[in-house]
Design a protein around this motif. Structure first.
Motif, PDB file in Angstrom:
ATOM      1  N   ALA A 158       0.667  -1.186  -0.240  1.00 23.90           N
ATOM      2  CA  ALA A 158       0.072  -0.201   0.064  1.00 23.90           C
ATOM      3  C   ALA A 158       0.739   1.042   0.279  1.00 23.90           C
ATOM      4  CB  ALA A 158      -0.577   0.237   1.248  1.00 23.90           C
TER       5      ALA A 158
ATOM      6  N   ASP B  11     -10.958  -4.834  -3.378  1.00 27.57           N
ATOM      7  CA  ASP B  11     -11.007  -2.879  -2.540  1.00 27.57           C
ATOM      8  C   ASP B  11     -10.458  -2.822  -3.959  1.00 27.57           C
ATOM      9  OD1 ASP B  11      -8.255  -5.356  -3.016  1.00 27.57           O
ATOM     10  OD2 ASP B  11      -7.478  -3.434  -1.638  1.00 27.57           O
TER      11      ASP B  11
ATOM     12  N   ARG C 290      -7.105   1.257  -6.540  1.00 26.16           N
ATOM     13  CA  ARG C 290      -7.526   0.335  -5.216  1.00 26.16           C
ATOM     14  C   ARG C 290      -8.339   1.235  -4.339  1.00 26.16           C
ATOM     15  NH1 ARG C 290      -2.778  -2.809  -1.686  1.00 26.16           N
ATOM     16  NH2 ARG C 290      -4.465  -4.094  -0.478  1.00 26.16           N
ATOM     17  N   ARG C 291      -9.558   1.271  -3.844  1.00 28.85           N
ATOM     18  CA  ARG C 291     -10.414   1.408  -2.855  1.00 28.85           C
ATOM     19  C   ARG C 291      -9.836   2.206  -1.283  1.00 28.85           C
ATOM     20  NH1 ARG C 291     -14.117  -1.539  -5.161  1.00 28.85           N
ATOM     21  NH2 ARG C 291     -13.761  -2.952  -3.278  1.00 28.85           N
TER      22      ARG C 291
ATOM     23  N   ARG D  12      -1.355   1.716  -3.541  1.00 39.84           N
ATOM     24  CA  ARG D  12      -1.799   2.152  -2.113  1.00 39.84           C
ATOM     25  C   ARG D  12      -3.228   2.716  -2.084  1.00 39.84           C
ATOM     26  NH1 ARG D  12      -2.870   7.279  -2.736  1.00 39.84           N
ATOM     27  NH2 ARG D  12      -2.076   8.544  -4.069  1.00 39.84           N
ATOM     28  N   PRO D  13      -4.112   2.726  -1.497  1.00 43.84           N
ATOM     29  CA  PRO D  13      -5.845   3.125  -1.346  1.00 43.84           C
ATOM     30  C   PRO D  13      -6.219   4.040  -2.360  1.00 43.84           C
ATOM     31  CG  PRO D  13      -5.430   1.962   0.941  1.00 43.84           C
ATOM     32  CD  PRO D  13      -3.562   2.368   0.236  1.00 43.84           C
ATOM     33  N   GLY D  14      -6.778   4.894  -2.976  1.00 43.71           N
ATOM     34  CA  GLY D  14      -6.378   5.759  -4.259  1.00 43.71           C
ATOM     35  C   GLY D  14      -5.901   4.972  -5.014  1.00 43.71           C
TER      36      GLY D  14
END
Length: 215
Positions: A112, A184, A214-215, A141-143
């Protein structure tokens, strides 16, 4: 010899490194054009620069372009010849990139941690196993964005590759990668798209584009 031992012998890191070093050593000059992939430029043009991971960076054109565009880039390739050329090209371009000579499927990248994981025409052997491929996906990573571009192979192209001792079925393709994405990830695009920068002798060539966030 058991099938898993045959796979290790053929698709192990040492064998893959030797194969790609030989391929990069064949021409007198660079194997590729030295220009960044057109699809990469289009897909990341509106992204805010952050940390980027370039899987299978080759001679470094994509990584250098990303670095000069404000990204903090880690780039990896299994071929020492390719990475040496990439490092030299980056020096001439004044681009700062963290270059790694190694097998991306055996590296422990921080989970991430990358805003962009770019795989431009990757050659990831299925023999490495799904766990290794998922570890690469976990680096987003998230986002962040996973961008994987593959050649849209017709049967003639597949047969040609097989005649040279390379079976596309031995490598992870866009469909395989899509199936390995966790819940995700949101797939924003998974489609055949026209090649933005086709070779002059193959204007009809197309790409398979997989873009997932990725959320």
């Amino acid at each position: 010899m058991p099938e898993d031992e045959l796979g290790e012998k053929r698709f192990g890191a040492a064998a893959q490194a030797d194969e790609w070093d030989a391929r990069y050593s064949e021409p007198d000059d660079a194997l590729w054009s030295g220009r960044p992939n057109g699809r990469l430029l289009v897909e990341v043009a509106n992204l805010t620069p952050g940390r980027a991971l370039d899987i299978g960076c080759g001679e470094g054109a994509d990584a250098i372009w990303l670095a000069r565009s404000g990204w903090t880039v880690t780039a990896i390739d299994i071929s020492e010849v390719a990475v040496d050329r990439a490092r030299a090209a980056a020096g001439l371009a004044g681009a700062v990139v963290e270059w790694i000579r190694g097998d991306a499927l055996q590296m422990a990248f921080p989970a991430a941690s990358f805003a962009l994981v770019s795989m431009q025409y990757p050659a990831l052997p299925k023999a490495a196993g799904e766990v290794a491929v998922r570890a690469l996906l976990d680096a987003v990573r998230p986002g962040g964005l996973l961008l994987a571009i593959y050649h849209d192979l017709d049967e003639e192209h597949r047969d040609h590759m097989k005649s040279r001792g390379v079976d596309p079925a031995d490598y992870v393709d866009a469909d395989d990668l899509s199936q390995l994405l966790g819940d995700d990830f949101t797939v924003e695009l998974h489609a055949v798209e026209p090649r933005i920068d086709p070779p002059p002798d193959k204007p009809h060539i197309a790409d398979v584009v997989l873009r997932a966030r990725r959320r």
